[in-house]
Design a protein around this motif. Structure first.
Motif, PDB file in Angstrom:
ATOM      1  N   THR A 335       0.847  -1.201   0.000  1.00 21.15           N
ATOM      2  CA  THR A 335       0.000   0.000   0.000  1.00 21.15           C
ATOM      3  C   THR A 335       0.882   1.251   0.000  1.00 21.15           C
ATOM      4  OG1 THR A 335      -0.076   0.385   2.390  1.00 21.15           O
ATOM      5  CG2 THR A 335      -1.617  -1.254   1.497  1.00 21.15           C
ATOM      6  N   GLN A 401      -6.275   1.828   1.986  1.00 25.98           N
ATOM      7  CA  GLN A 401      -6.148   0.808   0.941  1.00 25.98           C
ATOM      8  C   GLN A 401      -6.175  -0.600   1.549  1.00 25.98           C
ATOM      9  OE1 GLN A 401      -2.462   2.194  -0.698  1.00 25.98           O
ATOM     10  NE2 GLN A 401      -3.436   3.354  -2.355  1.00 25.98           N
ATOM     11  N   TRP A 405      -9.066  -3.352   0.821  1.00 22.43           N
ATOM     12  CA  TRP A 405      -8.701  -4.575   0.098  1.00 22.43           C
ATOM     13  C   TRP A 405      -9.012  -5.829   0.922  1.00 22.43           C
ATOM     14  CZ3 TRP A 405      -3.117  -2.672  -1.458  1.00 22.43           C
ATOM     15  CH2 TRP A 405      -3.225  -1.661  -2.423  1.00 22.43           C
ATOM     16  N   LYS A 406      -8.940  -5.700   2.259  1.00 25.23           N
ATOM     17  CA  LYS A 406      -9.163  -6.875   3.113  1.00 25.23           C
ATOM     18  C   LYS A 406     -10.637  -7.092   3.461  1.00 25.23           C
ATOM     19  CE  LYS A 406      -6.143  -7.548   6.513  1.00 25.23           C
ATOM     20  NZ  LYS A 406      -5.262  -8.684   6.198  1.00 25.23           N
ATOM     21  N   THR A 408     -14.353  -8.076   3.379  1.00 26.71           N
ATOM     22  CA  THR A 408     -15.091  -9.092   2.617  1.00 26.71           C
ATOM     23  C   THR A 408     -16.534  -9.175   3.116  1.00 26.71           C
ATOM     24  OG1 THR A 408     -14.319 -10.775   4.179  1.00 26.71           O
ATOM     25  CG2 THR A 408     -13.080 -10.531   2.125  1.00 26.71           C
ATOM     26  N   LEU A 414     -15.194 -10.013  -2.166  1.00 29.66           N
ATOM     27  CA  LEU A 414     -14.652  -8.696  -1.799  1.00 29.66           C
ATOM     28  C   LEU A 414     -15.786  -7.685  -1.648  1.00 29.66           C
ATOM     29  CD1 LEU A 414     -11.510  -8.468  -4.125  1.00 29.66           C
ATOM     30  CD2 LEU A 414     -11.563  -8.923  -1.672  1.00 29.66           C
ATOM     31  N   TYR A 416     -15.450  -4.320  -1.680  1.00 25.39           N
ATOM     32  CA  TYR A 416     -15.282  -3.116  -2.506  1.00 25.39           C
ATOM     33  C   TYR A 416     -14.634  -3.487  -3.833  1.00 25.39           C
ATOM     34  CZ  TYR A 416     -16.120  -0.744   1.906  1.00 25.39           C
ATOM     35  OH  TYR A 416     -16.676  -0.323   3.082  1.00 25.39           O
ATOM     36  N   PHE A 418     -12.328  -2.606  -7.290  1.00 21.73           N
ATOM     37  CA  PHE A 418     -11.054  -1.906  -7.468  1.00 21.73           C
ATOM     38  C   PHE A 418     -11.280  -0.409  -7.661  1.00 21.73           C
ATOM     39  CE2 PHE A 418      -7.977  -0.123 -10.512  1.00 21.73           C
ATOM     40  CZ  PHE A 418      -6.819  -0.256  -9.772  1.00 21.73           C
ATOM     41  N   GLY A 421     -12.086   1.526  -4.449  1.00 20.09           N
ATOM     42  CA  GLY A 421     -10.867   1.772  -3.670  1.00 20.09           C
ATOM     43  C   GLY A 421     -10.005   2.850  -4.298  1.00 20.09           C
TER      44      GLY A 421
END
Length: 465
Positions: A335, A401, A405-406, A408, A414, A416, A418, A421
């Motif tokens: 990140t 970030q 990304w983590k 869920t 996921l 969010y 891409f 983010g």
């Protein structure tokens, strides 16, 4: 021995060269920070983010950083050895070869010639040139130290020796490649072995380019500029040997959660955590040195640079080991937090200490006073504000970030996309550009002050003649 016998021309040449390459690197850094939120500023094929980014890192690490290290180390070695350089003509050739190598490096990177190894992007013919440069530096440093007229070896010499030896070993081992033509080669190692060697080099290049030579400057110029003796020479020696011993085992913390064997990852993490102790040995030594007269923080502009520089070093050396811990690494690795960490070290610790060292050297070798302390103080506050804003915005972006990304959903998908983010990064990337602009303006004040000091020195010399 009279001061006029020292080789001022080579020292000046390296300092001016490093400032020039620093300006190039900083302006490109500003450009690529804008490219992140304004992608139309990517101009293919030469001025895309991918090519400019490596010119930025190489320009600042090797152009500004190594150039300043060569010049300032020569200045320190001559004075601590109490004799001129053993090979002054070789040192002058070293200066010319350095500028030729950096120019060729910048051109080759603009053209897309790249080994794709972090901090080791140059192709093999230039690697050979770098090794020749380093051998010349080593011959002059070791030759001068061996022939020194001062029996005792002050701590700065130990840090310079460690820099010369460690960088030579790291650079040669990591850059062993199989040429596939004049402009292309392949790393000698493959797979996880390549990654392990690369990060053994990558992290230790930071240690022995951005840490040990900068500590050499700090230990030499802090007592010189404040008139206060270093608090403890014994502590500085203990910190030195501990740092050198621990640093070389830490690179694997960049490869947590990779196919690298778990025991190597753990070894890297343990030695990284240990590294806090010797790093803070130097921080404490610096604070206690000025501790006998803290009023110098108000009355001596150089003290502010050195103490704020060592403060950033202290923060950096707590943040770095913390990042090696597995749970922290899983959140912030890959990140913007990581470049935020790197920039705190380079813009805070390295640049402040190097700039202060140059502020000390230039008036000395021009036999004058600094042109303007007021301009130097303006430089200090602008780079401080710019650096803090720069790092904080990147840390916030990095945590954001990692969290996005983590995240869920209950079914494991996921949470969010891409694009969701990415869009959230934009305000912070724009603030980062503003911070970079403030820092750049601060550096322009520095360059103006140094240039005017040189002019003042030349004018005084002419009037005396």
């Amino acid at each position: 021995m009279s001061d006029y016998q020292y080789d001022h021309q080579t020292v000046k040449g390296f300092i001016v060269s490093s400032i020039f390459w620093g300006v190039v690197g900083i302006l490109i850094g500003l450009w690529i920070s804008i490219q992140l939120w304004k992608p139309e500023l990517n101009i293919p094929p030469f001025f895309t983010y991918g090519r400019l980014r490596v010119v930025h890192t190489n320009g600042l690490a090797f152009g500004l950083g190594i150039g300043a290290i060569f010049g300032i180390s020569y200045y320190i070695v001559m004075r601590l050895a109490k004799r001129p350089l053993l090979f002054p003509k070789l040192a002058r050739f070293h200066l010319y070869l350095f500028n030729a190598a950096i120019t060729l490096a910048a051109v080759s990177l603009f053209m897309g010639m790249n080994q794709s190894l972090e901090y080791a992007e140059l192709e093999w013919p230039l690697d050979i040139g770098v090794v020749i440069l380093w051998v010349i530096f080593a011959v002059n440093v070791f030759g001068t130290i061996i022939k020194r007229k001062e029996e005792q070896m002050y701590i700065s010499l130990w840090y310079i020796i460690a820099t010369v030896v460690a960088v030579a070993v790291l650079y040669i081992v990591n850059n062993l490649s199989i040429p596939a033509g004049l402009f292309k080669s392949y790393h000698l190692y493959a797979g996880v072995n390549s990654a392990n060697v690369e990060w053994w080099y990558g992290h230790n290049a930071v240690g022995f380019i951005f840490t040990t030579p900068i500590l050499a400057m700090f230990y030499y110029f802090l007592p010189k500029s404040t008139g206060l003796p270093i608090f403890s020479h014994r502590l500085s020696i203990i910190a030195f040997w501990s740092l050198v011993f621990a640093y070389l085992w830490t690179g694997a913390h960049h490869l947590v959660y990779t196919p690298l064997p778990d025991w190597i990852q753990t070894l890297g993490i343990v030695f990284t955590l240990f590294l806090i102790a010797p790093s803070w040995g130097s921080v404490v030594n610096g604070y206690y040195t000025v501790g006998s007269d803290w009023s110098k923080m108000q009355t001596n502009y150089l003290t502010k640079f050195f103490i704020m520089g060592i403060t950033f070093y202290g923060l950096q050396t707590v943040q770095g080991p913390t990042q090696a811990i597995r749970v922290v690494s899983s959140l912030i690795h890959y990140t913007d937090w990581v470049p935020g960490h790197v920039h705190m070290g380079t813009m805070g610790w390295v640049t402040m200490t190097t700039a202060a060292s140059i502020y000390y050297i230039i008036p000395k070798i021009y036999n004058t006073e600094i042109y303007s302390i007021k301009v130097a103080n303006t430089h200090f506050w602008l780079v401080l504000i710019g650096q803090v804003m720069f790092s904080v915005t990147m840390w916030i972006t990095g945590i954001q970030q990692g969290a996005l990304w983590k995240a869920t959903n209950a079914d494991g998908s996921l949470k969010y996309t891409f694009m969701e983010g990415l869009v959230k990064n934009y305000p912070f990337w724009q603030l980062r550009t503003v911070a970079g602009l403030i820092f750049t303006v601060g550096m322009l004040f520095f360059i103006y002050n140094i240039y005017m000091t040189m002019r003042k020195g030349k004018a005084l010399a002419a009037s005396r003649a």
